[in-house]
Design an enzyme around this catalytic site. Structure first.
Site, short mmCIF file in Angstrom:
data_model
loop_
_atom_site.label_atom_id
_atom_site.label_comp_id
_atom_site.label_asym_id
_atom_site.label_seq_id
_atom_site.Cartn_x
_atom_site.Cartn_y
_atom_site.Cartn_z
N GLY A 106 27.99 -40.94 60.28
CA GLY A 106 27.52 -39.57 60.02
C GLY A 106 28.11 -39.02 58.72
N ASP A 151 22.75 -47.18 62.40
CA ASP A 151 22.42 -46.29 63.51
C ASP A 151 23.41 -46.55 64.64
OD1 ASP A 151 21.36 -44.83 65.55
OD2 ASP A 151 19.36 -45.74 65.48
N GLY A 170 26.48 -35.78 56.87
CA GLY A 170 26.44 -34.47 57.50
C GLY A 170 27.49 -33.51 56.95
N GLN A 171 27.58 -32.35 57.60
CA GLN A 171 28.45 -31.28 57.09
C GLN A 171 29.91 -31.73 57.03
OE1 GLN A 171 29.12 -27.89 59.60
NE2 GLN A 171 29.61 -26.53 57.90
N TYR A 229 24.54 -29.06 74.79
CA TYR A 229 25.55 -29.53 73.82
C TYR A 229 26.95 -29.42 74.42
CZ TYR A 229 28.30 -29.23 69.43
OH TYR A 229 29.22 -29.39 68.43
N ASP A 255 25.33 -43.78 57.76
CA ASP A 255 24.50 -42.71 58.33
C ASP A 255 23.11 -43.27 58.52
OD1 ASP A 255 23.19 -40.11 58.86
OD2 ASP A 255 25.02 -39.25 58.05
N ILE A 256 22.22 -42.49 59.14
CA ILE A 256 20.82 -42.92 59.20
C ILE A 256 20.04 -42.25 58.07
CG2 ILE A 256 20.70 -43.57 61.63
CD1 ILE A 256 19.61 -40.75 62.22
#
Ligand code: AKB
Length: 318
Positions: free
Chosen positions: A8, A52, A11-12, A142, A34-35
């Protein structure tokens, strides 16, 4: 020698944590994956692979091939998006975690960082100065996945010796990569809109207090936890991290100190119910005592950096 896998990296959190880890462990020892394509500085400074985390065989093959010893698994569907696709979000969040826990059993990648969240708490949790150990009845998909994940992490530590470490991040605020699909995202969007239009229409009510943290502090906390002497860790579920606590109205006032004409309107949507079920502030004294959690940004100092850096970024894009 440590060889680190970041899942990942686009991402952020990943886009900043990967660079921080490369500074410590050397560029070639931090494998960014990452994907989706990452920012240019990740491609330029070290190895990047499309990977993935949901494909276990590929993940295992990757970890063995590159002799990975530590994993930072940052893949997740955040709170707002998860409410739109509950079954898929549960499946993605849990499989991503379980694959890295199993990887720790099947390979040398024994040390695992996995982010939990303040979303593990729910409407029956004490809202102010929420303790480390308390009632936990999350009512978002979540939050349910994060609480289940914490339990699995602790289980794999006790049963199989996996070096599982985790933080309950509050809302994270950064200027490099925008968050996607979270309830605390307003506190990033508001700065972009302040620079672009000097106004923002907020999806939470003005008095919604939530715990938040500037990304630099979150990265430091993550690295500190992963460096900590295992004997000092009294918890193998996930540590509370408090950061600061503020409302949309507080951010608007902080922005007005730099941009006096800034205007904010409020149009709460489905994310208001999520925010209302979360703590307003967090007691992180266990993390401070165990491994020295500390933070240095408050709302004013963060606002100054956010406005300056987003200002630069947007003017470079013009
Ligand atoms: C979200 O809003 O979903 C996340 C979180 C608090 O975990 N930023």
């Amino acid at each position: 020698m440590e060889r680190i896998l970041v899942i990942g990296c686009s991402g952020q959190i990943g886009s900043e944590l990967t660079l921080a880890l490369r500074k410590i462990y050397g560029n070639k020892n931090v494998f960014a994956t990452d994907i989706k394509q990452p920012p240019a500085d990740i491609l330029e400074t070290g190895p990047f692979y499309l990977l993935d985390v949901l494909d276990y065989n590929n993940l295992l093959h990757f970890a063995v091939r590159f002799k990975i010893t530590q994993v930072y698994n940052l893949a997740a569907v955040l709170s707002g998006n998860a409410e739109k696709i509950p079954q898929q979000a549960w499946d993605i969040n849990m499989r991503a975690l379980m694959n890295t826990l199993e990887l720790a059993r099947d390979s040398d990648a024994k040390k695992l960082f996995w982010p939990s969240s303040i979303a593990v708490f729910g409407p029956t949790t004490p809202r102010h100065n929420t303790p480390q150990l308390t009632v936990m009845e999350p009512n978002t998909v979540y939050g349910i996945s994060k609480l289940a994940g914490e339990r699995w992490g602790e289980y794999y530590h006790k049963r199989y010796g996996v070096d599982f470490r985790s933080l309950r991040y509050p809302g994270l605020i950064s200027y490099k990569t925008e968050a996607g699909g979270g309830t605390t995202d307003y506190a990033v969007e508001i700065y972009y809109e302040a620079i672009r239009n000097n106004r923002y229409n907020c999806f939470l009510r003005e008095d919604t207090a939530l715990p938040m943290m500037f990304m630099d502090d979150a990265i430091n906390a993550t690295i500190k936890l992963m460096d900590a002497d295992p004997a000092k860790l009294s918890l193998r579920s996930s540590y509370n991290v408090g950061g600061m606590s503020f409302t949309p109205r507080d951010v608007a006032n902080a922005i007005r100190k730099h941009r006096p004409g800034f205007e904010i309107t409020y149009e709460p949507d489905f994310r208001q119910a999520i925010a209302d079920s979360w703590p307003a502030s967090i007691d992180d004294s266990v993390a401070r005592a165990d491994w020295g959690l500390s933070d240095s940004f408050n709302l004013d100092s963060m606002t100054e950096v956010m406005l300056r850096e987003i200002g630069k970024k947007l003017s470079n894009q013009e």
